[in-house]
Design a protein around this motif. Structure first.
Motif, short mmCIF file in Angstrom:
data_model
loop_
_atom_site.label_atom_id
_atom_site.label_comp_id
_atom_site.label_asym_id
_atom_site.label_seq_id
_atom_site.Cartn_x
_atom_site.Cartn_y
_atom_site.Cartn_z
N ASP A 135 -12.73 31.88 -9.09
CA ASP A 135 -13.91 31.08 -8.72
C ASP A 135 -14.70 30.74 -9.99
O ASP A 135 -14.29 31.08 -11.10
N LYS A 136 -15.85 30.10 -9.81
CA LYS A 136 -16.58 29.62 -11.00
C LYS A 136 -17.10 30.76 -11.87
O LYS A 136 -17.40 30.57 -13.04
N ASP A 137 -17.19 31.98 -11.29
CA ASP A 137 -17.65 33.12 -12.08
C ASP A 137 -16.47 33.90 -12.68
O ASP A 137 -16.66 34.97 -13.26
N GLY A 138 -15.27 33.40 -12.48
CA GLY A 138 -14.09 34.07 -13.04
C GLY A 138 -13.57 35.20 -12.17
O GLY A 138 -12.69 35.96 -12.60
N ASN A 139 -14.07 35.33 -10.96
CA ASN A 139 -13.56 36.35 -10.04
C ASN A 139 -12.37 35.81 -9.26
O ASN A 139 -12.24 34.59 -9.10
N PRO A 140 -11.49 36.72 -8.76
CA PRO A 140 -10.34 36.21 -8.01
C PRO A 140 -10.76 35.41 -6.79
O PRO A 140 -11.69 35.81 -6.08
N ASP A 141 -10.11 34.29 -6.58
CA ASP A 141 -10.40 33.47 -5.41
C ASP A 141 -9.30 33.74 -4.37
O ASP A 141 -8.28 33.05 -4.32
N ASN A 142 -9.55 34.78 -3.58
CA ASN A 142 -8.52 35.25 -2.63
C ASN A 142 -8.15 34.18 -1.60
O ASN A 142 -6.99 34.03 -1.23
N GLU A 143 -9.17 33.47 -1.17
CA GLU A 143 -8.91 32.46 -0.13
C GLU A 143 -7.99 31.37 -0.66
O GLU A 143 -7.03 30.96 0.00
N THR A 144 -8.29 30.93 -1.90
CA THR A 144 -7.44 29.90 -2.50
C THR A 144 -6.03 30.43 -2.73
O THR A 144 -5.03 29.72 -2.52
N TYR A 145 -5.94 31.70 -3.14
CA TYR A 145 -4.61 32.31 -3.35
C TYR A 145 -3.79 32.22 -2.05
O TYR A 145 -2.64 31.79 -2.05
N LEU A 146 -4.45 32.58 -0.96
CA LEU A 146 -3.78 32.55 0.34
C LEU A 146 -3.34 31.13 0.72
O LEU A 146 -2.21 30.92 1.17
N HIS A 147 -4.23 30.18 0.49
CA HIS A 147 -3.89 28.78 0.81
C HIS A 147 -2.75 28.29 -0.06
O HIS A 147 -1.88 27.56 0.41
N ARG A 148 -2.76 28.69 -1.34
CA ARG A 148 -1.70 28.22 -2.25
C ARG A 148 -0.34 28.78 -1.84
O ARG A 148 0.61 28.02 -1.65
N ILE A 149 -0.25 30.10 -1.69
CA ILE A 149 1.08 30.66 -1.41
C ILE A 149 1.57 30.25 -0.01
O ILE A 149 2.76 30.18 0.23
N HIS B 136 -7.10 43.26 -2.45
CA HIS B 136 -7.73 42.55 -1.34
C HIS B 136 -6.79 42.42 -0.14
O HIS B 136 -7.17 42.67 1.00
N PHE B 137 -5.54 42.03 -0.42
CA PHE B 137 -4.60 41.81 0.69
C PHE B 137 -3.81 43.08 1.02
O PHE B 137 -2.96 43.06 1.91
N ASN B 138 -4.09 44.14 0.24
CA ASN B 138 -3.37 45.40 0.42
C ASN B 138 -1.86 45.17 0.41
O ASN B 138 -1.14 45.65 1.29
N LYS B 139 -1.44 44.40 -0.55
CA LYS B 139 -0.02 44.03 -0.64
C LYS B 139 0.44 44.14 -2.08
O LYS B 139 -0.22 43.61 -2.98
N LYS B 140 1.56 44.86 -2.29
CA LYS B 140 2.04 45.03 -3.67
C LYS B 140 2.76 43.76 -4.13
O LYS B 140 3.62 43.23 -3.43
N ILE B 141 2.38 43.29 -5.31
CA ILE B 141 3.07 42.14 -5.90
C ILE B 141 3.94 42.71 -7.02
O ILE B 141 3.43 43.30 -7.97
N GLU B 142 5.26 42.59 -6.88
CA GLU B 142 6.19 43.21 -7.83
C GLU B 142 6.30 42.40 -9.12
O GLU B 142 6.16 41.18 -9.10
N ARG B 143 6.62 43.11 -10.22
CA ARG B 143 6.82 42.42 -11.49
C ARG B 143 8.24 41.84 -11.53
O ARG B 143 9.19 42.45 -11.04
N LEU B 144 8.35 40.66 -12.10
CA LEU B 144 9.65 40.03 -12.26
C LEU B 144 9.88 39.76 -13.74
O LEU B 144 9.04 39.15 -14.41
N ASN B 145 11.02 40.24 -14.24
CA ASN B 145 11.35 39.99 -15.65
C ASN B 145 12.20 38.72 -15.73
O ASN B 145 13.38 38.72 -15.38
N THR B 146 11.58 37.66 -16.20
CA THR B 146 12.29 36.37 -16.18
C THR B 146 13.27 36.22 -17.35
O THR B 146 13.95 35.20 -17.45
N ASP B 147 13.34 37.24 -18.23
CA ASP B 147 14.37 37.19 -19.28
C ASP B 147 15.70 37.68 -18.72
O ASP B 147 16.74 37.52 -19.34
N ASP B 148 15.63 38.30 -17.55
CA ASP B 148 16.83 38.86 -16.92
C ASP B 148 17.25 37.96 -15.75
O ASP B 148 16.69 38.04 -14.65
N LEU B 149 18.24 37.10 -16.02
CA LEU B 149 18.62 36.12 -15.00
C LEU B 149 19.15 36.79 -13.73
O LEU B 149 18.94 36.30 -12.61
#
Ligand SMILES: Nc1ncnc2c1ncn2[C@@H]1O[C@H](COP(=O)(O)OP(=O)(O)OP(=O)(O)O)[C@@H](O)[C@H]1O
Length: 386
Positions: free
Chosen positions: A320-334, A365-378
């Motif tokens: 958001d404009k204060d630099g905090n996570p915009d959870n609502e927009t995240y949800l709409h985007r994904i 916020h969503f109580n959901k783990k977002i896993e790391r992806l190593n994009t150097d490893d095809l």
């Protein structure tokens, strides 16, 4: 169903928009959606493209209409929802077999006599638009020659998209007329009374807001060039039908669209400073599959329903404009992927401690783990798509 023409002004702008898009298409991709027919000889001659895992929306997830916990599960048929025969024809004509949970729950309330006011929430792409469109078309009485249903949309693009759903569902109900009270159309709206009585609430818990059908990952990078490289690696490993990429600024979006074009992608660029009609034309072309990648800043891509979008990339995380996570927009985007039970992939690019912090707060916020992806490893990228 009759419509007033808003398309004229869009047509006028389309030429201009198309020219600016074409200037980005430096190289056309020879294959569409990774689908080609091959002779036996060609089939033996494996190419890099053949090795790619296809991440396609045609693959549906386990969360199907058969699973009672799925937002797509319903115990009723459309007939049992007592829709008018013309609307049943419209619904089946759109290829819908059964209602989703929100349609099954909300429609009887909205169709009750007298109708109940309702505030309903349900995960992205689970059929809310279809639900309220059916409710509007059910209530309207074509013998009354005055406006009876008013649908207010947050953006011009969404107004057009919802209008198209109304046109499709009302295809066999030509007595009902639809008009667009949007820029360029002179139409006086009747106003809603300000004092709406209380409404029934149908809400979803924060933890349930994201769909399990959308796999979420993050990629660690140091700068925008590394993010672009990661993106190229993803494209190199999996075949993506259509993708939406969100950037924080117009400048980054323009730069990224240019870089992707140079790599041979068919790219569309959508940003807030474009005229609304131009934006509508860009979205239409993307919906028709003329471009495979849509690079966009923010608001105008909200709520867009394009079935073939199998991957959403947050090139920049939403703040958001204060630099905090915009959870609502995240949800709409994904939520632009994984529509109606299809599989979806959301990848977040993290390029600083600050953006890692934003991502952590989104996870919390969503109580959901977002896993790391190593994009150097095809192989690792291929695995997430299989
Ligand atoms: N009962 C149904 N059967 C099959 N497909 C459906 C059904 N209802 C809706 N759809 C399709 O699923 C997709 C998502 O539906 P819709 O746009 O109504 O979802 P939504 O909940 O309004 O999404 P958002 O939260 O993103 O606004 C659309 O392409 C729509 O045509």
């Amino acid at each position: 169903m009759a419509t007033e023409s808003w398309a004229e002004s869009v047509d006028l702008q389309e030429k201009e928009a198309t020219e600016s898009i074409n200037s980005l298409q430096l190289k056309e991709k020879p294959e569409e959606n990774g689908a080609t027919s091959k002779t036996e000889g060609e089939a033996n001659n494996k190419t890099e493209e053949d090795d790619k895992v296809v991440w396609s929306t045609t693959q549906t997830s386990r969360s199907s209409s058969e699973d009672p916990n799925s937002p797509l599960y319903s115990v009723k048929s459309f007939e049992e929802l007592r829709l008018k025969p013309q609307l049943l024809q419209g619904v089946y004509g759109m290829g819908f077999n059964r209602p989703s949970k929100i349609q099954e729950t909300a429609l009887p309330m909205m169709l009750a006599e007298p109708p109940q006011n309702l505030i309903a929430q349900s995960q992205s792409g689970t059929g809310k638009t279809a639900a309220f469109v059916l409710a509007m078309l059910s209530h309207v009485d074509p013998n009354n020659k005055w406006p009876q249903c008013l649908c207010v949309s947050p953006t011009y693009e969404l107004a057009l998209q919802t209008g198209k759903v109304i046109e499709q569902m009302g295809k066999h109900y030509p007595e009902v007329q639809l008009v667009y009270a949007i820029r360029g159309n002179k139409y006086r709206v009747e106003l809603c009374p300000a004092d709406r009585p209380g409404a029934e609430h149908h809400q979803t818990e924060a933890e349930e807001e994201t769909l399990d059908t959308i796999k979420q990952y993050y990629v660690l990078c140091n700068c925008k060039e590394e993010k672009f490289e990661a993106l190229c690696n993803i494209y190199g490993a999996i075949t993506i039908a259509q993708a939406m990429i969100f950037c924080h600024t117009r400048k980054t979006a323009g730069w990224l669209a240019g870089e992707l074009s140079r790599e041979g992608h068919q790219v569309a660029l959508l940003s807030g400073e474009m005229q609304v009609e131009q934006r509508a034309a860009v979205i239409d072309r993307f919906r028709e599959g003329k471009e495979k990648v849509l690079v966009t800043t923010n608001v105008c891509a909200r709520g867009i329903d394009v079935e073939q979008v199998s991957v959403v990339i947050n090139f920049d995380l939403p703040v958001d404009k204060d630099g905090n996570p915009d959870n609502e927009t995240y949800l709409h985007r994904i939520g632009r992927t994984g529509r109606f039970g299809k599989r979806g992939l959301a990848i977040n690019m993290v390029d600083s401690k600050m953006s890692m912090n934003i991502l952590n707060r989104i996870q919390e916020h969503f109580n959901k783990k977002i896993e790391r992806l190593n994009t150097d490893d095809l192989d690792e990228i291929e695995k997430i798509a299989s």
